[in-house]
Design an enzyme around this catalytic site. Structure first.
Site, mmCIF file in Angstrom:
data_model
loop_
_atom_site.group_PDB
_atom_site.id
_atom_site.type_symbol
_atom_site.label_atom_id
_atom_site.label_comp_id
_atom_site.label_asym_id
_atom_site.label_seq_id
_atom_site.Cartn_x
_atom_site.Cartn_y
_atom_site.Cartn_z
ATOM 1 N N GLY A 52 0.793 -1.232 0.000
ATOM 2 C CA GLY A 52 0.000 0.000 0.000
ATOM 3 C C GLY A 52 0.819 1.273 0.000
ATOM 4 O O GLY A 52 1.825 1.405 -0.716
ATOM 5 N N TYR A 225 -6.964 9.038 6.471
ATOM 6 C CA TYR A 225 -8.017 9.232 5.481
ATOM 7 C C TYR A 225 -9.095 10.071 6.136
ATOM 8 O O TYR A 225 -9.558 9.742 7.234
ATOM 9 C CB TYR A 225 -8.586 7.879 5.014
ATOM 10 C CG TYR A 225 -9.710 8.044 4.018
ATOM 11 C CD1 TYR A 225 -9.435 8.492 2.725
ATOM 12 C CD2 TYR A 225 -11.037 7.795 4.364
ATOM 13 C CE1 TYR A 225 -10.458 8.679 1.807
ATOM 14 C CE2 TYR A 225 -12.059 7.982 3.454
ATOM 15 C CZ TYR A 225 -11.762 8.418 2.179
ATOM 16 O OH TYR A 225 -12.767 8.625 1.264
ATOM 17 N N TYR A 235 -16.347 6.163 8.476
ATOM 18 C CA TYR A 235 -14.906 6.352 8.584
ATOM 19 C C TYR A 235 -14.576 7.639 9.362
ATOM 20 O O TYR A 235 -14.220 7.590 10.524
ATOM 21 C CB TYR A 235 -14.238 6.337 7.190
ATOM 22 C CG TYR A 235 -12.758 6.060 7.287
ATOM 23 C CD1 TYR A 235 -12.225 4.831 6.946
ATOM 24 C CD2 TYR A 235 -11.877 7.031 7.783
ATOM 25 C CE1 TYR A 235 -10.868 4.561 7.087
ATOM 26 C CE2 TYR A 235 -10.527 6.773 7.925
ATOM 27 C CZ TYR A 235 -10.018 5.552 7.573
ATOM 28 O OH TYR A 235 -8.685 5.286 7.714
ATOM 29 N N THR A 275 -6.494 -1.208 -0.904
ATOM 30 C CA THR A 275 -5.313 -1.817 -0.285
ATOM 31 C C THR A 275 -5.845 -2.925 0.610
ATOM 32 O O THR A 275 -7.055 -3.055 0.795
ATOM 33 C CB THR A 275 -4.514 -0.819 0.590
ATOM 34 O OG1 THR A 275 -5.333 -0.421 1.683
ATOM 35 C CG2 THR A 275 -4.033 0.400 -0.175
#
Ligand code: NAD
Length: 393
Positions: A52, A225, A235, A275
């Site tokens: 990744g 992220y 998230y 990933t």
């Protein structure tokens, strides 16, 4: 051994050594075709170096700037009957290619959260490298053993505050369906922060500094992220997002505590990509299949290596790089800008079982997923008998 992918849910349980080596080579070729005009790093430590974003960072440091690299990863070696993990083969290929270019390239395969691995790195840096001028922190892990207490903490991927119902795509069953994710309790939130927050990043930097193996003005970055409305409930504003917010605290703590050697610490926010870590997150396969569709049509699609080449060139190693209000480097705006998000949202609202393959780029997602394990890579003969028993040099 003839190696074909064994996919189980969101993971592929084997890997192809030749395919992994080709994937590393493809990333090296991309980096060698870029211009890295600024002065860059010379001695780099990459924590989470084998797949990744960490692998892309290592390749960029070595092949973009000619840096010596020490990597840390947690990978399985092959046996006569079972292949090694992709990260094991990627690291073998990286060592071989970097060393062939005259660059120092060594890795430690062990638990980066432990003090033993930190000490092993310090010893190697002292013995082989001198001082480190860039530390990349790119770990993605579901658990962490606290080195002080031996307690094992586990991260969870759950909303915070209230349950959340959303669309998701089951890659196993080829099914778009609704899923309701129950909110995390306080303990699950605290444990996720322990695993994916900034504590271990700080611990690394403090131990490296104490051992006097960081150069003055050393840079360090940890990856996050942030995303936008579509992914916030699962998230950005969920357990993992809270853990990632803790990286901002850790960046300030590193800067304040290591003023004597002027360490520069920034969190870097990167775009969503396939990933091994992201394919385990509910909703992400659907969301990423849609951003692939939109961004490939826009001509703005990027993989790990393109994102990281940009991060080094336009943020880490340039004069006065732009940061956001939290002093973060934002490489994710290619994805999070309003125009792109509006297109993704329009598709998201329409997606159902019948139109999923037509409206999304799941084919592109799936190809990238297979590529992570060295499969479906152009130029590799998958009918050939290959020896899984690759060794690191
Ligand atoms: P990845 O799964 O591809 O890589 C994780 C790396 O961590 C591997 O090298 C693995 O060997 C190593 N690792 C895991 N546990 C370890 C341990 N205990 N000890 C030593 N090494 C260990 O993950 P990735 O998606 O490249 O994620 C890297 C970072 O980038 C994470 O912080 C992630 O949150 C962030 N990020 C990912 C995305 C995305 O969409 N994939 C987007 C933005 C930011």
């Amino acid at each position: 051994m003839i190696i074909k992918p064994k996919v189980r849910g969101f993971i592929c349980t084997n890997a192809h050594p030749v395919g992994c080596a080709q994937s590393v080579e493809n990333q090296i070729q991309y980096i060698q075709a870029q211009d890295f005009t600024q002065d860059g790093p010379k001695n780099v430590l990459v924590i989470g170096c084998s797949t990744g974003y960490g692998l892309a960072s290592r390749i960029t440091a070595a092949f973009g700037y000619g840096a010596n690299t020490l990597g840390v990863c947690f990978e399985k070696e092959p046996t006569e009957r079972k292949t090694g993990t992709a990260g094991f083969y990627n690291t073998a290929a990286f060592h071989q290619k970097a060393q062939a270019k005259g660059l120092y390239a060594q890795s430690i395969n062990g638990d980066a959260f432990s003090d033993e691995v930190k000490q092993a790195c310090i010893d190697k840096i002292k013995q082989d490298m001198g001082k480190i001028d860039l530390v990349i922190y790119s770990l993605a892990s579901p658990r962490r053993t606290d080195p002080d207490t031996g307690e094992v903490f586990k991260s969870t991927l759950k909303p915070v505050g209230q349950s959340y119902t959303t669309k998701t795509y089951d890659t196993d069953k080829d099914l778009v369906h609704e899923v309701t994710l129950e909110p995390a309790n306080d303990d699950e939130i605290a444990q996720t922060v322990k695993v994916m927050g900034g504590e271990d990043w700080e611990r690394w930097l403090f131990q490296l500094a104490k051992a006097d193996v960081l150069s003055k003005g050393c840079k360090t970055t940890a990856y996050t992220y942030i995303g936008k409305e579509l992914t916030w409930p699962i998230y950005g504003q969920a357990t993992i997002g809270l853990a990632k917010e803790d990286l901002d605290r850790a960046a300030n703590s590193i800067i304040n505590n290591l003023k004597n050697i002027s360490v520069q610490a920034n969190v870097s926010s990167l775009k969503a990509l396939v990933t091994q870590a992201s394919s385990a997150i509910p909703v992400m396969p659907l969301y990423i299949s849609l951003i692939y569709k939109v961004m490939k049509e826009e001509g703005s699609h990027q993989g790990c290596i393109e994102q990281i080449a940009g991060l080094f060139n336009e943020r880490l190693f340039t004069e006065n790089p732009p940061t956001d209000e939290m002093n973060r480097y934002r490489m994710d705006t290619v994805e999070t800008n309003d125009a792109t998000q509006a297109k993704i949202k329009a598709l998201w609202d329409q997606i159902d079982q019948n139109n999923f393959h037509e409206l999304s780029d799941y084919a592109g997602y799936h190809k990238d997923f297979l590529n992570l394990f060295g499969f479906d890579i152009q130029g590799v003969d998958y009918e050939a008998d290959v020896d899984p028993m690759v060794k690191w040099t």
